[in-house]
Design an enzyme around this catalytic site. Structure first.
Site: not given
Length: 384
Positions: A122, A125, A127, A129, A180, A183, A198, A295
């Site tokens: 999960e 893609v 975070g 969600i 930050g 990438e 994704k 995050g």
């Protein structure tokens, strides 16, 4: 349930944190003790009492007590070995590795089926969600018609900064880098590769087919200027990095690129580092998922949810069609800006100083480029 986490970066530490703080509540939810046995990484971090630290991932994947291996190092080299070795040792796998699944998902999913273990992803893609679990479970009655959205929070943050703070692309990129958000290899974000990973996973699950990732031709936001953003806004649009997938004759159409989106749409109003995914099904019509796409605790939340799902008996099915071709989506409305008056039909026209701006109706890109041959211009897709 005994767990080994491999990869102690931002997300890995977030997983350790949640599993430690929520241990009792999680155990109650699944009616089983939750034990984080190993935390594996190149650099030791301060760990809660009782968790074993190791630098050697084989110590984790070869331990017969470990039920679930969580791979959070990323990349397509050693991470693939970690996942496959875990599967061959009959361990369930949870990963957030979008690049690996986009490139080698077919091999990994087949190995998981053959060894009768779960693989959940999960967090690869969007975070936290819950879009993939919705695809695999809640959308089972539907045939997916189209998937589209903002799948890269870094580029959305940069574009939002350019608009809000009146910054150039380079200035906004520097701020995103300092925070930050970018990438280690900036091209993954800026050239649309991360978003392509994704949308490839979403397309695979949505259309139940394996498609070669190398056939996707993403583009990013490097050519987006403040000038075009300002003109687009005056015309009723925002420029967003949009990833899109839909069925086309002969295969799947997948596109990732900077796109003008109508200000009246929900997608246009997704700002900062947020993600949005729109899924169109033949029975539910349009469903929208919105939330932070990255995050520490946001992504770790999805990882921990996947770990808890490994106690269920039902496996996610990946018996997908093979040999499907991927094509660019080239039939679209387009925005064209040129210093010259162009010999084209248009839906909208706008001029500002030496700039002539056109919005043209749906047309194949090859035909449009024929009409523009000999002229210098800037071109973006238009959605809505």
């Amino acid at each position: 349930m005994k767990i080994g986490v491999i990869g102690l970066g931002t997300v890995g530490f977030g997983v350790v944190d949640i599993l430690s703080k929520e241990k009792d509540r999680l155990a109650k939810a699944i009616q089983e003790e939750v034990v984080l046995k190993y935390a594996c990484g190149l650099e030791e971090i301060e760990l809660p009492e009782g968790i074993l630290y190791t630098k050697d991932y084989k110590e984790v994947v070869n331990d017969p007590e470990v039920d679930v291996v969580v791979e959070l190092i990323g990349g397509t080299t050693i991470a693939k070995s970690i996942i496959l070795e875990s599967i061959y040792n009959k361990k369930h796998v949870v990963t957030a590795n979008k690049a690996l699944l986009a490139h080698d998902g077919k091999e990994i999913f087949k190995a998981a089926k053959e060894n009768n273990v779960h693989i959940f992803y999960e967090a690869s893609v969007g975070g936290g969600i819950p879009v993939l679990v919705s695809q695999k479970e809640s959308f089972i009655a539907n045939n997916t018609l189209e998937i589209a959205g903002i799948l890269n929070g870094t580029t959305n943050f940069i574009l939002s900064l350019m608009e809000k703070d009146n910054l150039s692309f380079e200035e906004a990129l520097q701020i995103a880098s300092d925070l930050g958000y970018v990438e280690a290899n900036p091209a993954l974000d800026l050239d649309g590769v991360d978003a392509a990973h994704k949308i490839a996973i979403l397309a695979m699950n949505g259309f139940e087919t394996y498609a070669p990732f190398d056939d996707i031709q993403p583009s990013g936001i490097r050519n987006v200027t403040k000038l075009d953003m300002d003109i687009a806004f005056k015309l009723g649009y925002r420029i967003k990095l949009i990833a899109q997938a839909k069925l086309v004759p002969g295969g799947i159409g997948i596109d990732v690129g900077a796109t003008l989106v109508s200000l009246e749409s929900l997608v246009a109003n997704v700002m900062g580092s947020y993600n949005v995914v729109e899924i169109n099904g033949d029975y539910v019509n349009d469903i929208v998922y919105y939330g932070r796409g990255a995050g520490r605790h946001v992504t770790a939340s999805a990882v921990v949810s996947d770990i808890m799902k490994t106690v269920q008996e039902r496996r996610w099915n990946h018996d997908y069609k093979e040999g499907t071709k991927v094509f660019p989506i080239t039939l679209s409305k387009y925005y064209i800006r040129s210093s010259s008056v162009l010999p084209i039909e248009f839906l909208e026209y706008y001029s500002e100083k030496d700039n002539h701006v056109y919005i043209v109706d749906e047309i194949e890109l090859s035909k449009l480029k024929q009409k523009l041959e000999g002229f210098e211009y800037v071109l973006f897709k238009v959605r809505g």
